[in-house]
Every structure is written in structure tokens, then in C-alpha cells.
Scaffold this motif. Structure first.
Motif, PDB file in Angstrom:
ATOM      1  N   LEU A  55       0.793  -1.240   0.000  1.00  0.00           N
ATOM      2  CA  LEU A  55       0.000   0.000   0.000  1.00  0.00           C
ATOM      3  C   LEU A  55       0.821   1.284   0.000  1.00  0.00           C
ATOM      4  O   LEU A  55       0.248   2.378   0.019  1.00  0.00           O
ATOM      5  N   HIS A  56       2.151   1.185  -0.038  1.00  0.00           N
ATOM      6  CA  HIS A  56       2.964   2.388   0.147  1.00  0.00           C
ATOM      7  C   HIS A  56       2.692   3.478  -0.893  1.00  0.00           C
ATOM      8  O   HIS A  56       2.853   4.654  -0.592  1.00  0.00           O
ATOM      9  N   ASP A  57       2.264   3.123  -2.081  1.00  0.00           N
ATOM     10  CA  ASP A  57       2.026   4.116  -3.142  1.00  0.00           C
ATOM     11  C   ASP A  57       0.552   4.332  -3.453  1.00  0.00           C
ATOM     12  O   ASP A  57       0.221   4.961  -4.461  1.00  0.00           O
ATOM     13  N   VAL A  58      -0.339   3.873  -2.598  1.00  0.00           N
ATOM     14  CA  VAL A  58      -1.772   4.004  -2.866  1.00  0.00           C
ATOM     15  C   VAL A  58      -2.199   5.471  -2.994  1.00  0.00           C
ATOM     16  O   VAL A  58      -3.151   5.788  -3.701  1.00  0.00           O
ATOM     17  N   GLY A  59      -1.467   6.375  -2.366  1.00  0.00           N
ATOM     18  CA  GLY A  59      -1.796   7.800  -2.431  1.00  0.00           C
ATOM     19  C   GLY A  59      -1.612   8.428  -3.799  1.00  0.00           C
ATOM     20  O   GLY A  59      -2.013   9.577  -4.015  1.00  0.00           O
ATOM     21  N   ARG A  76      -3.722   9.135   4.878  1.00  0.00           N
ATOM     22  CA  ARG A  76      -5.049   9.661   5.248  1.00  0.00           C
ATOM     23  C   ARG A  76      -6.160   8.743   4.754  1.00  0.00           C
ATOM     24  O   ARG A  76      -7.130   8.494   5.464  1.00  0.00           O
ATOM     25  N   PHE A  77      -6.034   8.253   3.541  1.00  0.00           N
ATOM     26  CA  PHE A  77      -7.012   7.315   2.991  1.00  0.00           C
ATOM     27  C   PHE A  77      -7.102   6.065   3.855  1.00  0.00           C
ATOM     28  O   PHE A  77      -8.201   5.633   4.219  1.00  0.00           O
ATOM     29  N   LEU A  78      -5.971   5.487   4.192  1.00  0.00           N
ATOM     30  CA  LEU A  78      -5.979   4.262   4.997  1.00  0.00           C
ATOM     31  C   LEU A  78      -6.554   4.504   6.386  1.00  0.00           C
ATOM     32  O   LEU A  78      -7.309   3.681   6.905  1.00  0.00           O
ATOM     33  N   ARG A  79      -6.213   5.637   6.971  1.00  0.00           N
ATOM     34  CA  ARG A  79      -6.732   5.978   8.300  1.00  0.00           C
ATOM     35  C   ARG A  79      -8.224   6.297   8.241  1.00  0.00           C
ATOM     36  O   ARG A  79      -9.007   5.751   9.021  1.00  0.00           O
ATOM     37  N   ARG A  83      -9.782   2.813   8.504  1.00  0.00           N
ATOM     38  CA  ARG A  83      -9.431   2.654   9.921  1.00  0.00           C
ATOM     39  C   ARG A  83      -8.341   1.598  10.079  1.00  0.00           C
ATOM     40  O   ARG A  83      -8.400   0.715  10.933  1.00  0.00           O
ATOM     41  N   ALA A  84      -7.349   1.683   9.214  1.00  0.00           N
ATOM     42  CA  ALA A  84      -6.263   0.696   9.170  1.00  0.00           C
ATOM     43  C   ALA A  84      -5.400   0.779  10.423  1.00  0.00           C
ATOM     44  O   ALA A  84      -5.387   1.787  11.135  1.00  0.00           O
ATOM     45  N   ASP A  85      -4.668  -0.286  10.648  1.00  0.00           N
ATOM     46  CA  ASP A  85      -3.726  -0.387  11.752  1.00  0.00           C
ATOM     47  C   ASP A  85      -2.827   0.851  11.779  1.00  0.00           C
ATOM     48  O   ASP A  85      -2.283   1.258  10.744  1.00  0.00           O
ATOM     49  N   GLU A  86      -2.651   1.436  12.965  1.00  0.00           N
ATOM     50  CA  GLU A  86      -1.879   2.675  13.089  1.00  0.00           C
ATOM     51  C   GLU A  86      -0.435   2.521  12.622  1.00  0.00           C
ATOM     52  O   GLU A  86       0.107   3.408  11.957  1.00  0.00           O
ATOM     53  N   ARG A  87       0.194   1.420  12.951  1.00  0.00           N
ATOM     54  CA  ARG A  87       1.586   1.223  12.512  1.00  0.00           C
ATOM     55  C   ARG A  87       1.663   1.146  10.990  1.00  0.00           C
ATOM     56  O   ARG A  87       2.581   1.693  10.383  1.00  0.00           O
ATOM     57  N   LEU A  88       0.711   0.482  10.375  1.00  0.00           N
ATOM     58  CA  LEU A  88       0.660   0.390   8.916  1.00  0.00           C
ATOM     59  C   LEU A  88       0.519   1.785   8.304  1.00  0.00           C
ATOM     60  O   LEU A  88       1.259   2.155   7.390  1.00  0.00           O
ATOM     61  N   VAL A  89      -0.407   2.567   8.824  1.00  0.00           N
ATOM     62  CA  VAL A  89      -0.643   3.915   8.315  1.00  0.00           C
ATOM     63  C   VAL A  89       0.616   4.770   8.462  1.00  0.00           C
ATOM     64  O   VAL A  89       0.996   5.504   7.542  1.00  0.00           O
ATOM     65  N   ARG A  90       1.269   4.675   9.604  1.00  0.00           N
ATOM     66  CA  ARG A  90       2.478   5.474   9.831  1.00  0.00           C
ATOM     67  C   ARG A  90       3.632   5.037   8.935  1.00  0.00           C
ATOM     68  O   ARG A  90       4.422   5.870   8.492  1.00  0.00           O
ATOM     69  N   LEU A  91       3.731   3.744   8.643  1.00  0.00           N
ATOM     70  CA  LEU A  91       4.752   3.271   7.707  1.00  0.00           C
ATOM     71  C   LEU A  91       4.491   3.820   6.301  1.00  0.00           C
ATOM     72  O   LEU A  91       5.414   4.283   5.629  1.00  0.00           O
ATOM     73  N   ALA A 113       2.923  15.830  12.427  1.00  0.00           N
ATOM     74  CA  ALA A 113       1.837  15.952  13.402  1.00  0.00           C
ATOM     75  C   ALA A 113       0.808  14.836  13.255  1.00  0.00           C
ATOM     76  O   ALA A 113       0.348  14.268  14.247  1.00  0.00           O
ATOM     77  N   GLU A 114       0.457  14.521  12.024  1.00  0.00           N
ATOM     78  CA  GLU A 114      -0.572  13.501  11.795  1.00  0.00           C
ATOM     79  C   GLU A 114      -0.043  12.078  11.913  1.00  0.00           C
ATOM     80  O   GLU A 114      -0.764  11.194  12.371  1.00  0.00           O
ATOM     81  N   PHE A 115       1.181  11.879  11.457  1.00  0.00           N
ATOM     82  CA  PHE A 115       1.725  10.520  11.358  1.00  0.00           C
ATOM     83  C   PHE A 115       3.166  10.479  11.847  1.00  0.00           C
ATOM     84  O   PHE A 115       4.102  10.497  11.048  1.00  0.00           O
TER      85      PHE A 115
END
Length: 187
Positions: A55-59, A76-79, A83-91, A113-115
Motif C-alpha cells: 500500500l505504500h504508493d496508494v496515495g 489519510r485514505f488508509l486511516r 481505519r487501518a492499523d496505526e503502525r501500517l498507516v504510519r509506515l 503531526a498527523e503521522f
């Protein structure tokens, strides 16, 4: 039966990228393949790495490109939508030294700030390694050739060109650390 994180990420990535951006999907699929080979050094985080790689390039997906900065838009899309896993979103938000590119775009404070960065160096390095040793078409390459390809595609004076020149020493160091871990050497 619950869907695994890896299955879910593949389903979401394919739905978002495969039709509109098939080459980007080929790259993401290749990055995920590289990630799958790192299980022995990542242990329990292996599936998280594969999901982040997928998912790294989904944006980059046009409907998600609110800021034009794909790590932020994808996270932002994943979050927000999944509501994806926080660690996944931050990666995803911070993959491949995204803070340096965010700085070039005037978005560093927003991204931080967000991630906040994931504070797991080997996991972060592993995602860099997978991304930066995979071509746009999903095949293996060296980090040096990948950086050169990015510079050639975007131009040295573009935002991405300036970012990749700044990030390249960090990229090469991350790749070396992962290669050492794969060889069983101390980092």
C-alpha cells in the motif's frame, strides 16, 4: 474467517491502483514480493511489512491525491476510509524518507503531526529497502540504479529530484543495514 492484513492490503491496493495506475500497481506488487522475502529478519512484523509495501504508493491514485503528496494522501485514505492499523498507516506515511520530501513541499509539520515516525528502525529500513530495490515495473534493481531512475524520470531540479538527492545517502545506508541483517551480520 477474518481476512489477514496481507490479504486485505492486496485487495485494497489492487482495487485502487491496478486499473488507473497499472505500472504503479506492478511496482507495489514487486515491492510486496521483496517484503515477503524478509520474514526471517522481521519475525512477527513480517505481515505488517508486506501490507505496508503493498500500500505504500496508494496515495498516487487520482481520487486520493488531495495534497499531491502520495505518502500523506495514502496514509489519510488508509486511516480515514479503512481505519487501518496505526503502525501500517504510519509506515505508509513515512516510507522511504518521506519527511525529507514533505519538507521540500512545505508539508513536513503536517506529516509529523498527523503521522509520527514509526520507531522501529529495522522495519522502517526494510520498507526503504523493498521500495528502493524495485523498479517501476516491479523487477529487482539496485538502490543506486533506482535513485538514478527516479532522478531521470523527475529531473534533478524537481521537488522529487531535490528530495531524492538529499535522501540518497540515507536510502543507501538503510539498504546496507537490511542487507547486513539478511546476511546475519550485526547492524
Amino acid at each position: 474467517m477474518n481476512e489477514s492484513m496481507v490479504e486485505w492490503s492486496r485487495r485494497v491496493g489492487q482495487a485502487e491502483l491496478s486499473v488507473e495506475l497499472p505500472r504503479r500497481w506492478a511496482h507495489s506488487h514487486g515491492v510486496a514480493g521483496r517484503a515477503a522475502g524478509l520474514g526471517r529478519v522481521l519475525g512477527e512484523d513480517a505481515d505488517l511489512l508486506v501490507a505496508a509495501a503493498t500500500l505504500h504508493d496508494v496515495g498516487y491514485t487520482p481520487r486520493l491525491a488531495a495534497t499531491g503528496f502520495h505518502p500523506l494522501d495514502g496514509a489519510r485514505f488508509l486511516r480515514d476510509e479503512h481505519r487501518a492499523d496505526e503502525r501500517l498507516v504510519r509506515l505508509v506515511a513515512n516510507h522511504s524518507f518521506a519527511l525529507l520530501e514533505a519538507e521540500e513541499r512545505g508539508l513536513r509539520e503536517v506529516l509529523e503531526a498527523e503521522f509520527p515516525l514509526v520507531e522501529e528502525p529495522l522495519l522502517v529500513d526494510a520498507l526503504v529497502y523493498c521500495d528502493m530495490t524495485t523498479t517501476p515495473d516491479g523487477t529487482r534493481t539496485t538502490a543506486q540504479d533506482r535513485v538514478a531512475e527516479i532522478l531521470g524520470r523527475y529531473g534533478a531540479d524537481s521537488v522529487v529530484g531535490r528530495f531524492i538527492r538529499r535522501a540518497s545517502p540515507e536510502i543507501f545506508a538503510a539498504v546496507e543495514r537490511v542487507e547486513a541483517a539478511l546476511a546475519g551480520q550485526p547492524r
